[in-house]
Design an enzyme around this catalytic site. Sequence first.
Site, PDB file in Angstrom:
ATOM      1  N   HIS A 563      41.727  43.125  39.960  1.00 54.53           N
ATOM      2  CA  HIS A 563      41.121  43.031  41.442  1.00 54.53           C
ATOM      3  C   HIS A 563      41.763  42.098  42.322  1.00 54.53           C
ATOM      4  CE1 HIS A 563      37.548  42.804  43.822  1.00 54.53           C
ATOM      5  NE2 HIS A 563      37.989  41.671  44.234  1.00 54.53           N
ATOM      6  N   GLU A 564      42.008  41.031  41.787  1.00 53.62           N
ATOM      7  CA  GLU A 564      42.625  40.010  42.536  1.00 53.62           C
ATOM      8  C   GLU A 564      44.057  40.429  43.179  1.00 53.62           C
ATOM      9  OE1 GLU A 564      41.122  37.655  43.793  1.00 53.62           O
ATOM     10  OE2 GLU A 564      39.513  37.992  42.605  1.00 53.62           O
ATOM     11  N   HIS A 567      44.098  42.753  46.123  1.00 52.34           N
ATOM     12  CA  HIS A 567      44.133  42.167  47.404  1.00 52.34           C
ATOM     13  C   HIS A 567      45.410  42.009  47.956  1.00 52.34           C
ATOM     14  CE1 HIS A 567      40.033  41.025  47.969  1.00 52.34           C
ATOM     15  NE2 HIS A 567      40.106  40.589  46.711  1.00 52.34           N
TER      16      HIS A 567
END
Length: 799
Positions: A563-564, A567
């Site tokens: 998820h990170e 970004h």
Amino acid sequence: MRTFFATSLLIAGLAGGVFGHAPVNGGEVRRRKSLGFGPELPHAKFHANPYQIQTNGFMPMGSASDPFVVATAFLDDLLSGQTGLNSRYKIRKDSYTDVNTGVTHVYVRQMVNGLEVADGDINLNIKDGMVLSYGNSFYAGPTDDLASSLIGDVRHPHREHCETLLAELQLRVAERYSSGEQLPMSSPASVDEDELAHLVESNCAFVDLPYDLASKGFASQEAVDDPRAALLQFMVAATPNQDVVQDVLSNFDAHFEKMSVSVVHHFDDPESAPPFEISNVPDTVNPVKARLAYVQVPNKAGDSTELNLVWKFEVEMSDNWYEAAVSAAAPHRIVSVVDWASDAPIPKPKPGAPATYNVFAWGTNDPSEGKRSIETENVDALASPWGWHALPVANDPSMKGVRPSSPNAIRNTTSTWGNNVFAHENWEGQNSWINNYRPEGHKGNVFDFPYDPQATNKTAALGEAKKFIDIAVTQLFYTSNLVHDLYYRYGFDEVAGNFQQHNFGRGGAENDAVIANAQDGSGFNNANFMTPPDGQNGRCRMYLWNTANPYRDGDLEAGIVIHELSHGLSTRLTGGPANSGCLGWGESGGMGEGWGDFLATTIRSTKNYSDYSMGSWAANREQGIRNFIYSLNETVNPSTYKTLDKPGYWGVHAIGEVWAEILWVVSNGLIDVHGFSDSLFPPAPLEDGTIPEGDFYRPVEYTSAGKKKPLIPKHGNTLSVQLVLNGMKLQPCRPSFFEARDAIIQADQILTGGENFCTLWTGFSKRGLGPDSRVDGRTPWGGGIRTDDYDLPSKCKTA
Ligand SMILES: *[C@@H]1O[C@H](CO)[C@@H](O)[C@H](O)[C@H]1NC(C)=O
Ligand SMILES: *[C@@H]1O[C@H](CO)[C@@H](O)[C@H](O)[C@H]1NC(C)=O
Ligand SMILES: *[C@@H]1O[C@H](CO)[C@@H](O)[C@H](O)[C@H]1NC(C)=O
Ligand SMILES: *[C@@H]1O[C@H](CO)[C@@H](O)[C@H](O)[C@H]1NC(C)=O
């Protein structure tokens, strides 16, 4: 106009109740302050349909035409239609051609009076002499009289944004009182209220500061070409440290004098880098970069924009990395601000007894199980030609000042230090990282460490977790490198702005591997990622989770890491590698969260369909950290486009959850049609550089002119990932849900000739994003009433 000031009392009153309630599981939770707002530009539009792209005189050019010649001809035609426009543009250097699709993504920045219009963007998608689509947010009003932009007598985005937020919050509080609940001081606020209150507290405490300071005689006289007062006022609003606020407010002039502005001459590309650097700025970790620019502010009627002269700052702080636009003339108002750092959310407070959770049941997503098998460095010859443990001495930040034995000297490392990722412990939670501790693989690079954390008493829990820093860093390094390699194979390569120290002569800006902090001491129960523009290191911070005993380590939960890192992917692909300001707030900021959830979920999914939650192991909560788990079942996850109207959908995570759910439904539609590939990784290229089809790609086809058509992943899950990434490249800066949807549909048009047109629309329509879905009454600060559409385009309706 000063009524807003009274509301700060409400904020102060709420602070005790809303922020004072017991944090999750009684542990220490520090919620990161983050500012993020700015106007939605009413005239910004993505023109996705190639058949509608007709401007005055522009004609598609020969298929062999240079795409930049096509871009220039198209732009000159497009812009000649705008009356009274004394504006020019420049084609940005981070424009590139996608090697697989052959689409050239051209990024254009508007220039007025020699200054950039920082949110005046055109992105053109060009292939074979045709403009396939374009997004346009150029300022279209008059430029002969820009006096108002100096006086600043236009709308105040910061104030209007906060008034909207606060009205929502007051509604929430009033509802709670009237429903007979206890006072906020003694009762935990609802999750929605908590999120809203955090937004208000982060963003709105200093809305009236410019007026207050001006009325006290501070900083009202300085010239517009001095950035210092504007910056100091921004720092007051931005710093999470109350001592810094007090210090600046009581010693404003002293700080002002102490700050020094230096002019930076960029030999290489004088236009693209900020020309000023400001030192001695309170609470920053590096000199602030600054430039004068224009930004657009919606006019009073909200139907067009006016130009505002601003200082654009890049402000690096320990927990935030801001790109802010602050009006150059006093009173200095914050017009827009994007935090290049993105959080994973703190899990919601858990009602009742904590859920028990079997970490092993989660299988592949739980790396403590994977540790028992020895995995090899997954050297993808295309994505990481030298593997994960080698980089040129010249690009190695730990070798600064060391003269390489030859200009091309390469260094092999035996720690978690390589060309894509620098992974290490960061218990201090500070910004230094080069000399932080890393596990050592010694000769042969064997990273084999025991993992058997034990339950302890509360005092000893942190120390117990730290014992396993070697496995945490190793896992973070391994996952992050695999994500680098995977995304590379779907087109997040050097020219598209990926994260690497050395780019192997394949274009793009270098020296920007991901700095990955394991067990970062700056927080608990969270994670975040900061994405500056291409050529500057991304920064990923993973935290421990005190949700269980022993503590759980976010580094070991692949979904959180993915998820990170996503970004970084979506920020660099949307609006071009050098523009990190395209996913800052509202729907676009929300999708920035949603893509990460969608990709993390797609990566862990298997042939046998299953629902998935996000972060449930780390959070020690079966449902995970979102409102709903991702599911095709509308009872389990009822999110539709209209869900964004609901209270509690103001934060980017809630918006992102809706977007991720929509993509999950769309992607499973493609899987129904095209089946499922057990691996998302394409086959490694052969010696001659060609990529074998294997069972992964469809057989290569050729155009009538004998040109190879783009490689098309065969299966539904791989095709979904490809279309989602290609869509990010096509969509405009600050996309809406509609524009991101249209970009995915166009990505399919370009890749397959549109064979999945109806499958894609069917997926979007199931969750309300059909062709007639719409939003009415959206103010420039968000909001609006959405209408779902469950219908299909007429050509997809069976008779
Ligand atoms: C680095 O490792 C590669 C592959 O094992 C080897 O060919 C090369 O000589 C090594 N370079 C140095 C400087 O040790
Ligand atoms: C907690 O456990 C540690 C290690 O077992 C022990 O040294 C310490 O005295 C314990 N503290 C408390 C408050 O029980
Ligand atoms: C999927 O389900 C089938 C039938 O129930 C089972 O035989 C198979 O092992 C499952 N595969 C995976 C990857 O779980
Ligand atoms: C959807 O979920 C609900 C609630 O769990 C369940 O009752 C229902 O049977 C499910 N529907 C389908 C089609 O699986």
